[in-house]
Design a protein around this motif. Structure first.
Motif, PDB file in Angstrom:
ATOM      1  N   TYR A 134       0.841  -1.197   0.000  1.00 27.69           N
ATOM      2  CA  TYR A 134       0.000   0.000   0.000  1.00 27.69           C
ATOM      3  C   TYR A 134       0.877   1.249   0.000  1.00 27.69           C
ATOM      4  CZ  TYR A 134       0.758   1.037   5.005  1.00 27.69           C
ATOM      5  OH  TYR A 134       1.317   1.372   6.215  1.00 27.69           O
ATOM      6  N   TRP A 135       0.274   2.352  -0.437  1.00 32.04           N
ATOM      7  CA  TRP A 135       0.936   3.649  -0.424  1.00 32.04           C
ATOM      8  C   TRP A 135       0.033   4.628   0.315  1.00 32.04           C
ATOM      9  CZ3 TRP A 135      -0.183   8.251  -3.584  1.00 32.04           C
ATOM     10  CH2 TRP A 135       0.773   9.268  -3.400  1.00 32.04           C
ATOM     11  N   ALA A 136       0.551   5.216   1.395  1.00 33.13           N
ATOM     12  CA  ALA A 136      -0.203   6.172   2.202  1.00 33.13           C
ATOM     13  C   ALA A 136       0.446   7.545   2.103  1.00 33.13           C
ATOM     14  CB  ALA A 136      -0.254   5.725   3.661  1.00 33.13           C
ATOM     15  N   SER A 137      -0.372   8.590   2.116  1.00 29.00           N
ATOM     16  CA  SER A 137       0.161   9.947   2.002  1.00 29.00           C
ATOM     17  C   SER A 137      -0.751  10.926   2.729  1.00 29.00           C
ATOM     18  CB  SER A 137       0.279  10.355   0.529  1.00 29.00           C
ATOM     19  OG  SER A 137      -0.999  10.352  -0.095  1.00 29.00           O
ATOM     20  N   THR A 138      -0.160  12.035   3.163  1.00 32.64           N
ATOM     21  CA  THR A 138      -0.915  13.129   3.771  1.00 32.64           C
ATOM     22  C   THR A 138      -0.435  14.445   3.169  1.00 32.64           C
ATOM     23  OG1 THR A 138      -1.261  11.960   5.863  1.00 32.64           O
ATOM     24  CG2 THR A 138      -1.477  14.352   5.904  1.00 32.64           C
ATOM     25  N   LEU A 139      -1.368  15.239   2.680  1.00 30.22           N
ATOM     26  CA  LEU A 139      -1.058  16.551   2.124  1.00 30.22           C
ATOM     27  C   LEU A 139      -1.512  17.614   3.120  1.00 30.22           C
ATOM     28  CD1 LEU A 139      -0.055  18.223  -0.324  1.00 30.22           C
ATOM     29  CD2 LEU A 139      -2.420  18.183  -1.173  1.00 30.22           C
TER      30      LEU A 139
END
Length: 240
Positions: free
Chosen positions: A180-185
């Motif tokens: 999985y790939w998780a991100s926060t902007l």
């Protein structure tokens, strides 16, 4: 000196319905960790606790409540306590930091009277993973921490279907591999948006004699919008 953070997060979800499917839904993260998902403070060891409650009536494809005995509707109640440990190392890899992840779920299951369909509650399937966390990345000039992780869901949890008469158990009894790939902007110090993209490869379920069942491959997206309203309160709007 390594950091140690004890963080308690209570996420309680109450759902009214569960919809039927051709096969059992594959195990996985369906939004429990969506809050500021791509951001981690820095290298160190982190211990997190998540709690989730589910209660709902099982429905068929037409939205009708299922009545296995022809009279009484089937309702499932679950309580999950998820224990997560993350070790974010100082070891650099591909511009980020190498990490190791461990999740140990404890599950309590129950069905309404007159049904007795629960085999075993207790230990759920353990998840072990490794990945890379990036801290200093930017998107449109905004802070954009993100993480790529490879998880292995090990079917070693509590299970006993008693010859097929009790199909509801804490373990799925099949292996899954889930990158999985998780991100926060971060739009500013108070507003942010988080995403997590999963791709899950599921093994075969072989607990039924002379039968192999496989959920196959599935993709899902968790996302949330976060707003800090105080020094210790975080409001989250989440859709999974």
């Amino acid at each position: 000196m390594k950091k140690f953070l004890l963080k308690a997060i209570i996420l309680t979800g109450l759902f009214s319905n569960v919809y039927g499917q051709d096969l059992n839904q594959a195990p996985g993260n369906y939004g429990l960790t969506s809050v500021i998902d791509g951001a981690v403070p820095g290298p160190g060891f982190y211990l997190m606790e998540y709690a989730s409650y589910f209660s709902g009536k099982v429905q068929d494809f037409d939205g009708n409540n299922v009545k296995p005995n022809g009279t009484d509707e089937l309702e499932i109640n679950t309580f999950l306590l998820l224990n997560q440990g993350i070790w974010l190392t100082n070891q650099k890899m591909l511009g980020g930091n190498l990490l190791f992840d461990l999740l140990i779920p404890i599950v309590n299951l129950d069905t309404n009277d007159p049904y007795d369909l629960v085999g075993k509650s207790g230990l759920g399937d353990i998840v072990v993973g490794t990945g890379i966390q990036w801290f200093d990345t930017k998107l449109f000039g905004l802070s954009f921490p993100n993480r790529l992780e490879f998880d292995f869901i090990l079917p070693i949890g509590s299970y006993d279907d008693e010859g097929g008469t009790k199909p509801i158990n804490a373990s799925s009894k099949y292996f899954s591999f889930e990158p999985y790939w998780a991100s926060t902007l971060f739009f500013n110090k108070d507003f942010s948006m988080s995403l997590r993209n999963h791709l899950t490869f599921n093994g075969k379920y072989k607990e039924i004699s002379n039968t192999e069942v496989q959920v196959g491959i599935n993709y899902r997206l968790n996302y949330s919008f976060e707003h800090i309203v105080g020094t210790s309160v975080n409001l989250q709007l989440k859709v999974d």
